[in-house]
Enzyme design. Structure first.
Site, PDB file in Angstrom:
ATOM      1  CE1 TYR A 288      -3.116  -2.184   4.788  1.00 12.37           C
ATOM      2  CE2 TYR A 288      -2.297   0.190   4.700  1.00 12.37           C
ATOM      3  CZ  TYR A 288      -3.479  -1.489   4.369  1.00 12.37           C
ATOM      4  OH  TYR A 288      -3.626  -1.781   2.954  1.00 12.37           O
TER       5      TYR A 288
ATOM      6  CB  SER B 206      -1.237  -0.061   1.131  1.00 15.97           C
ATOM      7  OG  SER B 206      -1.562   1.171   1.083  1.00 15.97           O
TER       8      SER B 206
HETATM    9  N1  LIG Z   1      -8.754  -0.863  -0.137  1.00 14.16           N
HETATM   10  C1  LIG Z   1      -8.242   0.873  -0.251  1.00 14.16           C
HETATM   11  O1  LIG Z   1      -7.696   1.621  -0.116  1.00 14.16           O
HETATM   12  C2  LIG Z   1      -6.486  -0.149  -0.204  1.00 14.16           C
HETATM   13  C3  LIG Z   1      -5.097   0.734  -0.918  1.00 14.16           C
HETATM   14  C4  LIG Z   1      -4.346   0.209  -1.000  1.00 14.16           C
HETATM   15  C5  LIG Z   1      -3.862  -0.865  -0.295  1.00 14.16           C
HETATM   16  N2  LIG Z   1      -5.185  -1.707  -0.242  1.00 14.16           N
HETATM   17  C6  LIG Z   1      -4.087  -2.912  -0.573  1.00 14.16           C
HETATM   18  O2  LIG Z   1      -5.189  -4.294  -0.878  1.00 14.16           O
HETATM   19  C7  LIG Z   1      -5.079  -5.419  -1.108  1.00 14.16           C
HETATM   20  C8  LIG Z   1      -6.817  -5.754  -1.315  1.00 14.16           C
HETATM   21  O3  LIG Z   1      -8.058  -4.772  -0.498  1.00 14.16           O
HETATM   22  P1  LIG Z   1      -9.164  -4.219  -0.698  1.00 14.16           P
HETATM   23  O4  LIG Z   1      -9.978  -3.355  -0.688  1.00 14.16           O
HETATM   24  O5  LIG Z   1      -9.908  -4.744  -1.783  1.00 14.16           O
HETATM   25  O6  LIG Z   1      -9.315  -5.402   0.710  1.00 14.16           O
HETATM   26  P2  LIG Z   1     -10.850  -5.939   0.734  1.00 14.16           P
HETATM   27  O7  LIG Z   1     -12.441  -5.501  -0.488  1.00 14.16           O
HETATM   28  O8  LIG Z   1     -11.122  -5.410   1.860  1.00 14.16           O
HETATM   29  O9  LIG Z   1     -10.842  -7.270   0.890  1.00 14.16           O
HETATM   30  C9  LIG Z   1      -9.858  -7.958   1.021  1.00 14.16           C
HETATM   31  C10 LIG Z   1      -9.970  -9.984   0.985  1.00 14.16           C
HETATM   32  O10 LIG Z   1      -8.842 -10.091   1.494  1.00 14.16           O
HETATM   33  C11 LIG Z   1      -9.297 -11.578   2.042  1.00 14.16           C
HETATM   34  N3  LIG Z   1      -8.531 -11.733   3.398  1.00 14.16           N
HETATM   35  C12 LIG Z   1      -8.720 -11.177   4.263  1.00 14.16           C
HETATM   36  N4  LIG Z   1      -7.833 -11.429   5.287  1.00 14.16           N
HETATM   37  C13 LIG Z   1      -7.665 -12.874   4.810  1.00 14.16           C
HETATM   38  C14 LIG Z   1      -7.167 -13.942   5.721  1.00 14.16           C
HETATM   39  N5  LIG Z   1      -6.963 -14.243   6.729  1.00 14.16           N
HETATM   40  N6  LIG Z   1      -7.174 -15.104   5.063  1.00 14.16           N
HETATM   41  C15 LIG Z   1      -7.578 -15.070   3.056  1.00 14.16           C
HETATM   42  N7  LIG Z   1      -7.986 -13.990   2.866  1.00 14.16           N
HETATM   43  C16 LIG Z   1      -7.751 -12.761   3.641  1.00 14.16           C
HETATM   44  C17 LIG Z   1     -10.999 -11.539   1.948  1.00 14.16           C
HETATM   45  O11 LIG Z   1     -11.434 -12.008   2.256  1.00 14.16           O
HETATM   46  P3  LIG Z   1     -12.692 -13.151   3.606  1.00 14.16           P
HETATM   47  O12 LIG Z   1     -12.632 -12.270   4.725  1.00 14.16           O
HETATM   48  O13 LIG Z   1     -13.254 -13.863   2.940  1.00 14.16           O
HETATM   49  O14 LIG Z   1     -11.035 -14.635   4.201  1.00 14.16           O
HETATM   50  C18 LIG Z   1     -11.319 -10.523   1.286  1.00 14.16           C
HETATM   51  O15 LIG Z   1     -10.986 -11.552  -0.416  1.00 14.16           O
HETATM   52  C19 LIG Z   1      -4.766  -5.653   0.524  1.00 14.16           C
HETATM   53  O16 LIG Z   1      -4.020  -5.993   0.398  1.00 14.16           O
HETATM   54  C20 LIG Z   1      -5.222  -4.356   0.768  1.00 14.16           C
HETATM   55  O17 LIG Z   1      -4.201  -3.645   2.030  1.00 14.16           O
HETATM   56  C21 LIG Z   1      -5.795  -1.693  -0.500  1.00 14.16           C
END
Ligand SMILES: NC(=O)c1ccc[n+]([C@@H]2O[C@H](COP(=O)([O-])OP(=O)(O)OC[C@H]3O[C@@H](n4cnc5c(N)ncnc54)[C@H](OP(=O)(O)O)[C@@H]3O)[C@@H](O)[C@H]2O)c1
Length: 266
Positions: free
Chosen positions: A141, A128
């Site tokens: 985080y 991130s």
């Molecule tokens: N959203 C943002 O603004 C943002 C910004 C920068 C970086 N990111 C990063 O980008 C990536 C994707 O983010 P997103 O916003 O698409 O996330 P999201 O919509 O919250 O989805 C997170 C995914 O991770 C899975 N997950 C969480 N904990 C897990 C575990 N212990 N084991 C297996 N799967 C797990 C969840 O599935 P289950 O709950 O079904 O396990 C879900 O499919 C993440 O790494 C996040 O930190 C996000």
């Protein structure tokens, strides 16, 4: 035999957009998360990435279906979280580290033996922009995502001379469910010193995510990275100001950078 990809975090957000996108491009795709996924062209695998044994079982299932092949791992699973260093329950912080750092570690250990057999193995770890800096009230985080960057940098050097390439992808804000589903310490639990700034920082973060990039856009950018013949160490995906922030953090004197961030987060 099509190329085989494992997409983690396939039940939501970026992973959920990316897994079917790869399937439409002819990949055999496995989508891994704790919840089962039902996506076109995607085989669901269920595991908690913080649990190395569960991940190994999922990999055995994958390799059984793919005839031992694995060509790409796109690691999108991750969790956020908010609170003050002074009072956020350690257990909450540990869970973030378990998922984001140890989950990435477990995933590398579970997938590298198969990935290294591929003539064109690719591993994209998602960090991130927050992993490039310390953001107030997001310490666990930021630390977990900084650890993912360091893991990726080390692994790249370790894999020199192999056919496997690794890159770290650092997106800015993405409009997904991540804020709604993550732990956010109630403001009332914070000392008065922090409370008002915490509320402002948390509101700013939630607003940024709400108006962030679409998951589909980020998924498309990750496919472009995956297609490259020669992967660089880092890819930042985001608005120009977010891209510049990772550079500014490195180039500006420490106090000047703190001033910029404090203007941004209140
Ligand atoms: N959203 C943002 O603004 C943002 C910004 C920068 C970086 N990111 C990063 O980008 C990536 C994707 O983010 P997103 O916003 O698409 O996330 P999201 O919509 O919250 O989805 C997170 C995914 O991770 C899975 N997950 C969480 N904990 C897990 C575990 N212990 N084991 C297996 N799967 C797990 C969840 O599935 P289950 O709950 O079904 O396990 C879900 O499919 C993440 O790494 C996040 O930190 C996000």
């Amino acid at each position: 035999m099509p190329n085989v990809a494992l997409v983690t975090g396939a039940s939501s957000g970026v992973g959920e957009a990316l897994a079917p996108l790869l399937a439409t491009r002819g990949w055999m795709v496995f989508g891994l998360s704790r919840r089962a996924v039902s996506l076109p062209g995607v085989t669901s695998l269920q595991a908690d990435i913080g649990d190395a044994a569960a991940l190994d079982r999922a990999m055995t299932e994958l390799l059984g279906i793919s005839d031992g092949r694995l060509d790409a791992v796109l690691h999108c699973a991750g969790v956020g979280g908010a609170g003050a260093v002074e009072s956020m329950p350690a257990e909450r912080a540990r869970r973030i580290m378990d998922t984001n750092f140890w989950g990435s570690w477990n995933l590398c250990q579970a997938t590298l033996p198969a990935l290294r057999r591929s003539p064109r193995g690719r591993l994209l770890l998602v960090s991130s922009i927050a992993g490039h800096m310390g953001i107030p009230f997001r310490s666990a985080y930021c630390a977990s995502k900084a650890a993912v960057i360091a893991l990726s940098d080390s692994l790249r050097l370790e894999l020199r001379g192999s056919t496997t390439q690794v890159a770290c992808v650092s997106p800015g804000d993405i409009a997904t469910n991540s804020i709604a589903t993550q732990y956010r310490q109630p403001a009332a639990e914070l000392d008065e010193l922090y409370r008002e700034r915490y509320r402002r920082a948390d509101d700013a973060m939630a607003g940024n995510v709400e108006h962030g990039m679409s998951a589909a856009f980020v998924a498309g950018e990750m496919v472009k990275i995956l297609d490259k013949d020669d992967l660089g160490p880092h890819y930042v995906i985001g608005a120009p100001v977010q891209k510049i922030s990772t550079l500014a953090q490195r180039l500006l004197p420490g106090r000047a950078w703190e001033w910029v961030l404090s203007r941004y987060y209140g």
